[in-house]
Design an enzyme around this catalytic site. Structure first.
Site, PDB file in Angstrom:
ATOM      1  N   HIS A 191       6.459   5.623  -1.739  1.00 12.01           N
ATOM      2  CA  HIS A 191       6.556   4.881  -1.597  1.00 12.01           C
ATOM      3  C   HIS A 191       5.733   3.700  -1.678  1.00 12.01           C
ATOM      4  O   HIS A 191       4.651   4.243  -0.230  1.00 12.01           O
ATOM      5  CB  HIS A 191       8.255   4.413  -1.132  1.00 12.01           C
ATOM      6  CG  HIS A 191       7.879   4.666   0.367  1.00 12.01           C
ATOM      7  ND1 HIS A 191       7.417   5.634   0.912  1.00 12.01           N
ATOM      8  CD2 HIS A 191       8.054   3.473   0.613  1.00 12.01           C
ATOM      9  CE1 HIS A 191       7.963   5.652   2.630  1.00 12.01           C
ATOM     10  NE2 HIS A 191       7.676   3.609   2.326  1.00 12.01           N
ATOM     11  N   HIS A 238       0.311  -1.064  -0.238  1.00 13.51           N
ATOM     12  CA  HIS A 238       0.385  -0.540  -0.390  1.00 13.51           C
ATOM     13  C   HIS A 238       0.914   1.409   0.011  1.00 13.51           C
ATOM     14  O   HIS A 238       2.108   1.230  -0.016  1.00 13.51           O
ATOM     15  CB  HIS A 238      -0.955  -0.002   1.313  1.00 13.51           C
ATOM     16  CG  HIS A 238      -0.299   0.149   2.781  1.00 13.51           C
ATOM     17  ND1 HIS A 238      -0.295  -0.704   3.802  1.00 13.51           N
ATOM     18  CD2 HIS A 238       0.307   1.006   2.839  1.00 13.51           C
ATOM     19  CE1 HIS A 238       1.144  -0.728   3.884  1.00 13.51           C
ATOM     20  NE2 HIS A 238       1.317   0.258   4.415  1.00 13.51           N
TER      21      HIS A 238
END
Length: 195
Positions: free
Chosen positions: A134, A48
């Site tokens: 990220h 995620h």
């Protein structure tokens, strides 16, 4: 005898990834894993993009938190994201966290995270850090295999692009267990399509 219910839960806010993107990220892990570096790799179902880590959050505050997240998301439109750049924190020469970064969508994600931080400031725990969007692939345990891992992280074309449209934000409960964390969605907040 009834089980004791905790008055808090460990929570974070994230952008979920489509299954095909998760599969693509799992394929990216394979050559990294093959370096023999001592890294605890993230399970593909847990990939995620974290926007805000809330930490231990009182259950009594969840309604307020959800109202504020919904307010932020209602004013946003879906946007494209492209994952296509390997890297590490603090850097590839001393990798502690191995990640995939954004070629497209970083500004939109940073703006979204910033607005959530402003709206949820009183709910957040710990120090504020600069946001760098990220997807975490793994956490290095020690320096074993670090040179081989570094060479692969620096290799051109080592992360073929993975694209999707970010359409919502999810509030997660994070249950830390010895075998690895379990992330349970508590609520999803869709963006408002244009038009």
């Amino acid at each position: 005898m009834t089980a004791e219910v905790s008055p808090t839960l460990r929570a974070f806010i994230a952008v979920e990834l489509p299954d095909d993107v998760k599969r693509g990220l799992a394929r990216l892990q394979e050559p990294l894993w093959a370096t023999g570096a001592r890294v605890k790799w993230v399970a593909p179902e847990n990939f995620h993009i974290t926007l805000q880590f809330l930490g231990e959050t009182p259950n009594a505050r969840l309604d307020t938190i959800q109202d504020r997240i919904e307010g932020v998301c209602r004013s946003r439109e879906p946007f494209p994201v492209e994952l296509a750049r390997l890297g590490a924190f603090p850097n590839v020469y001393r990798p502690k966290t191995v990640w995939v970064g954004m070629e497209t969508g970083a500004d939109a994600l940073s703006d979204l995270a910033g607005e959530l931080a402003r709206r949820l400031d009183e709910e957040r725990s710990g120090k504020k850090e600069r946001f760098q969007p990220h997807v975490t692939l793994g956490h290095a345990r020690d320096a074993k295999g670090a040179p081989e891992l570094r060479d692969l992280l620096l290799a051109p074309g080592s992360a073929p692009p993975l694209r999707f449209i970010a359409e919502s934000v999810t509030l997660f409960h994070s249950d830390l267990r010895r075998e690895g964390p379990i992330y349970t969605p508590l609520a999803r907040f869709p963006f408002s399509p244009a038009g």
